[in-house]
Design an enzyme around this catalytic site. Structure first.
Site, PDB file in Angstrom:
ATOM      1  N   SER A  92      54.798 -25.357 -67.484  1.00  0.00           N
ATOM      2  CA  SER A  92      54.393 -25.654 -66.107  1.00  0.00           C
ATOM      3  C   SER A  92      52.966 -26.184 -66.121  1.00  0.00           C
ATOM      4  CB  SER A  92      54.463 -24.387 -65.260  1.00  0.00           C
ATOM      5  OG  SER A  92      53.650 -23.374 -65.797  1.00  0.00           O
ATOM      6  N   ASP A  93      52.673 -27.101 -65.216  1.00  0.00           N
ATOM      7  CA  ASP A  93      51.285 -27.524 -65.070  1.00  0.00           C
ATOM      8  C   ASP A  93      50.453 -26.307 -64.652  1.00  0.00           C
ATOM      9  OD1 ASP A  93      48.965 -28.993 -64.932  1.00  0.00           O
ATOM     10  OD2 ASP A  93      49.822 -30.599 -63.725  1.00  0.00           O
ATOM     11  N   GLU A  94      49.165 -26.380 -64.868  1.00  0.00           N
ATOM     12  CA  GLU A  94      48.321 -25.200 -64.661  1.00  0.00           C
ATOM     13  C   GLU A  94      48.451 -24.688 -63.232  1.00  0.00           C
ATOM     14  OE1 GLU A  94      44.283 -25.652 -65.941  1.00  0.00           O
ATOM     15  OE2 GLU A  94      43.678 -23.764 -65.039  1.00  0.00           O
TER      16      GLU A  94
END
Ligand SMILES: *[C@@H]1O[C@H](CO)[C@@H](O)[C@H](O)[C@H]1NC(C)=O
Ligand SMILES: *[C@@H]1O[C@H](CO)[C@@H](O)[C@H](O)[C@H]1NC(C)=O
Ligand SMILES: *[C@@H]1O[C@H](CO)[C@@H](O)[C@H](O)[C@H]1NC(C)=O
Ligand SMILES: *[C@@H]1O[C@H](CO)[C@@H](O)[C@H](O)[C@H]1NC(C)=O
Ligand SMILES: *[C@@H]1O[C@H](CO)[C@@H](O)[C@H](O)[C@H]1NC(C)=O
Ligand SMILES: *[C@@H]1O[C@H](CO)[C@@H](O)[C@H](O)[C@H]1NC(C)=O
Ligand SMILES: *[C@@H]1O[C@H](CO)[C@@H](O)[C@H](O)[C@H]1NC(C)=O
Ligand SMILES: *[C@@H]1O[C@H](CO)[C@@H](O)[C@H](O)[C@H]1NC(C)=O
Ligand SMILES: *[C@@H]1O[C@H](CO)[C@@H](O)[C@H](O)[C@H]1NC(C)=O
Ligand SMILES: *[C@@H]1O[C@H](CO)[C@@H](O)[C@H](O)[C@H]1NC(C)=O
Length: 764
Positions: A293-295
């Site tokens: 997942s993106d941050e």
């Protein structure tokens, strides 16, 4: 993923209770290492047996973990205090830091060669250049990793798993992250990502050098300031013909990872989007790697997408959809910490946890972690020999030169012979800038071998005057006197303008395409004080700029788009201006520069047919996609299309002769476009289906062969299909029929596709 060291704080939308409970990766690992050295027993686990197949070894390892241990491995993606993935001391397994960036060099932590920003690299239209840069990056990131592991460093950006490259489509001129992309065309992006992934991971039969992670999946290309809530409304036509094709190429090239994006796609957050992460990515394309997942992309789901009620539900939905690894930022506020609850409440099974864990450990196996180091040649790479080595410094210069796009060159003002220049003026906010010539995902500090334009040009001319005019590129305070003083009396004037990360950056879209602040005034003044002496405009930016005044005003003799060249700025600009060997500019714009924002749809409008990019553009742009001049001239002849008629699913091949008709050696970017003449559904105006950057000696010629792949002939009708019909082909150094065009000709031909309509998926 944001650059945490610089400006992520501004986007924090959730309040996290920060109780520090960081697993101290390094000290736990140190004791584990000691045990394994004294015991010897650890070495006997089947997962350490290098004669066993990878799958068996991964399964053996996972079978030895408790549920809590497995969950921690899924939950520690590694941003800030959330990482690294913790060690498992009883198995002799060390920590693994998943969070690193390799977009344009291993620059995220500590010294490294800093190559030009990605958008510039795409302007080079060269798969070979991307390959060389990604290969050098791989060697540097691996050498740094070796040094870090030896010193038990597992903090952010110390690993060899990269969140790179960025392959979103540069759909809108104002998006703050355009600089990280490979431009607006899905085919160009797809060819470049293949090259990047193959080079970064290497071709060793057993081990990858580092691992790629293509991002951000999917349909993520602005607006950036509302990206945590944004729902991209995307038709399937656009999904399969614009937003997804480069990701498919990334998967075909063998990338070990894909990062899911912040936004929703048609109402479902990308990281919980089963259609994207499972149906398309894994089932249709056969992706075997891990999705990260993106941050904070999962952490924001309950509070900004309002998609779930709480973290347990978020964890269950995301894991089920296909997200393997949580790139949270804080150990407490981590969605995948709640996988335990999700198992207890029977929302997910332990088997699913094992399945999601599999590609994470598989990646670590292929990075070599569980084999004796002497089996893996990449463990021998040493920082001192590899990082910032002279070969990579020179590659950084060559790469920067290849990114340059010559947009104007009245009466061959360039190249210049500096022997005839007594006084050179270098002016503008980028003239002596040290912080903003790298763009985003830049080194934390000024690279050791960095030179800006002023510093670089001093190597060619003794008397160089400097006048910045404004303190920063934002340029709201302008001091005309500085320009007057530097320019008056000079024989040759170089004006350095552009945007920089104060104007366009991650999380910050531009509001307009004009030159920032008082920069246009600065340029007009430079022309005035030059009183007829040559004025060259160098642009340092990513998104298109309205440079109509500079293009049409005779006081500006030449314009070069330089993007963000980074450490090699000064040297590459110097060589380009004097046409040092190999420095004749040959780059092409990887995105359309509109004449005004009225020509493009709103930044939140994802429907390509409303006029986005050259493929759907309506009207005359200021400068078309694919445009770029040279100090020499080229001409095209002998277009030969192998088959006047092919069957659906067959590739077409064509040949063309390209001649350098001028007196200087130079690189030509040949472009092949197709146009569907009678498709049964709407199609793009034109589609790039082939390109080649070729060095051609003065008066020389080369003959080139291109294959137009069947997949490029597909149109979307419930699925991608190839239908019978006529395809027109254009071959030249630019798009056909543009108002702003080069002197070289564009050849035209056509071929027919016969047979019945066939789904592309049935073609192999
Ligand atoms: C490793 O695996 C091979 C192949 O199954 C087997 O023959 C060998 O005995 C194993 N080695 C050890 C040390 O268990
Ligand atoms: C990759 O880079 C390394 C380090 O500079 C170099 O030794 C090697 O030749 C390069 N490989 C290719 C295929 O360019
Ligand atoms: C290698 O490790 C040493 C020792 O910790 C450190 O001082 C040095 O900065 C590292 N080199 C690089 C290029 O990261
Ligand atoms: C989610 O709810 C918050 C607070 O009620 C609201 O500000 C936000 O706009 C909502 N987000 C979406 C995507 O509807
Ligand atoms: C989380 O949300 C789910 C779905 O709405 C609900 O069933 C569950 O009770 C909630 N859990 C907690 C701890 O509130
Ligand atoms: C150029 O910039 C550098 C670094 O900021 C500074 O030290 C230097 O004084 C500047 N040069 C001139 C001539 O102003
Ligand atoms: C990193 O570069 C700086 C200059 O930018 C230099 O002072 C320092 O010694 C370098 N560090 C290493 C470990 O090479
Ligand atoms: C350097 O340029 C300045 C500004 O044009 C001029 O006044 C000066 O005489 C020049 N010096 C030399 C040595 O040419
Ligand atoms: C078309 O070209 C692609 C790429 O080179 C190749 O993989 C494919 O097999 C070719 N198809 C046919 C029918 O030759
Ligand atoms: C396009 O025209 C050709 C020749 O007239 C015809 O055979 C073909 O079916 C047409 N294709 C479509 C999609 O209408």
């Amino acid at each position: 993923m944001a650059d945490p060291s610089r400006r992520f704080g501004t986007f924090l939308v959730i309040t996290v209770i920060s109780i520090c409970c960081l697993v101290d990766g390094s000290s736990a690992w140190k004791s584990a290492t000691k045990d394994s050295q004294s015991g010897g027993m650890l070495k006997d686990f089947p997962f350490r047996n290098t004669s066993l197949p990878w799958e068996k070894r991964v399964d053996d390892l996972i079978g030895r973990l408790s549920l809590d241990e497995m969950i921690l491995q899924l939950a520690r993606g590694g941003a800030r205090s959330n990482g690294p993935a913790p060690p498992v001391p009883e198995l002799g397994i060390g920590p693994h830091q998943w969070n690193n960036e390799c977009l344009r060099g291993a620059v995220a932590a500590g010294n490294a060669t800093s190559f030009p920003e990605a958008l510039g690299l795409s302007a080079a239209f060269s798969t070979d250049l991307i390959f060389k840069v990604a290969n050098a990056t791989a060697y540097e990131v691996r050498a740094k990793f070796n040094n870090n592991s030896k010193n038990n460093r597992y903090s952010d950006h110390t690993g060899i798993s990269c969140f790179s490259p960025v392959i979103n489509i540069m759909r809108h001129p104002l998006w703050g992250r355009n600089q990280e992309t490979y431009g607006e065309d899905p085919y160009l992006t797809g060819e470049l990502v293949k090259s990047f992934v193959i080079a970064l991971q290497g071709n060793h039969p057993r081990y990858i050098i580092a691992n790629a992670g293509c991002k951000h999946f999917a349909a993520y290309c602005g607006p950036d300031d509302t990206r945590f809530q944004f729902d991209a409304k995307v038709t399937d036509v656009d999904l399969f013909q614009t937003y997804l094709p480069a990701f498919k190429e990334c998967v075909k090239a063998g990338s070990y990872s894909v990062m899911c994006s912040y936004n929703s796609v048609n109402g479902i957050p990308a990281c919980a989007n089963k259609r994207l992460l499972t149906d398309i990515l894994r089932d249709d394309w056969g992706f075997k790697g891990y999705v990260v997942s993106d941050e904070l992309a999962m952490e924001i789901m309950p509070v900004s997408h309002n998609f779930t009620k709480n973290y347990t539900e978020t964890a269950a939905k995301s894991l089920t959809a296909g997200c393997n690894l949580d790139l949270a930022r804080n150990n407490v506020a981590t969605v995948y910490n709640y996988l335990n609850d999700a198992v207890t409440s029977k929302m997910i099974t332990v088997d699913l946890i094992k399945k999601r864990l599999h590609p994470l450990f598989y990646t670590r196996f292929r990075l070599g972690e569980f084999d004796p180091p002497e089996m893996n040649p990449f463990t021998m790479l040493e920082v001192d020999r590899v990082v910032e080595c002279p070969e990579h410094q020179e590659l950084a210069v060559q790469a920067a030169i290849k990114t340059f796009v010559l947009l104007k060159n009245e009466e061959n003002t360039l190249p210049v012979d500096f022997k005839s220049v007594n006084t050179l003026a270098v002016v503008g906010p980028f003239a002596n800038n040290s912080d903003e010539l790298s763009g985003d995902y830049a080194p934390d500090t000024v690279p050791r071998f960095f030179k800006n334009p002023f510093q670089g040009l001093k190597d060619s001319v003794k008397n160089v005057t400097l006048g910045q005019g404004c303190d920063t590129p934002i340029c709201d305070k302008y001091q005309q006197s500085q320009i007057a003083m530097a320019v008056t009396g000079a024989d040759f004037v170089v004006v350095c303008l552009g945007t920089g990360v104060g104007v366009e950056t991650e999380g910050q879209d531009r509001k307009k395409i004009s030159l920032p602040g008082k920069q246009l005034q600065l340029l007009k003044d430079a022309v005035m004080f030059a009183s007829g002496k040559p004025v060259i405009l160098l642009l340092f930016n990513a998104g298109p700029l309205d440079i109509s005044w500079a293009l049409s005003n005779s006081g500006v003799n030449a314009i070069v788009e330089c993007f963000y060249p980074s450490q090699a700025t000064g040297e590459s600009v110097r060589r380009m201006l004097i046409n040092a060997p190999g420095a004749n500019p040959g780059g092409r714009l990887p995105a359309t520069w509109p004449a005004s924002l009225d020509q493009v749809p709103a930044i939140d409008d994802y429907d390509m047919s409303h006029g986005s990019t050259y493929r759907y553009f309506k009207g005359e742009p200021l400068i078309p996609f694919g445009y770029g001049m040279s100090y020499t001239t080229f001409s095209y002849s002998n277009l030969k299309i192998d088959s006047s008629s092919i069957k659906t699913c067959q590739n077409e091949t064509l040949h063309v002769t390209v001649s350098n008709t001028g007196a200087l050696d130079g690189d030509e970017v040949t472009q092949v476009y197709i146009k569907w003449v009678n498709a049964s559904v709407p199609t793009p105006n034109l589609q790039l289906v082939g390109f080649s950057r070729t060095e051609i000696k003065a008066k020389g010629m080369v003959s080139l062969t291109f294959t137009i792949e069947a997949r490029m002939m597909a149109v979307y009708k419930d699925q991608l299909v190839i239908e019978p019909g006529t395809i027109e082909v254009y071959v030249g150094g630019q798009q056909p029929n543009q108002k702003m065009s080069l002197s070289s000709n564009v050849l035209q031909g056509s071929f027919k596709i016969t047979g019945s309509t066939v789904p592309l998926s049935k073609c192999q």
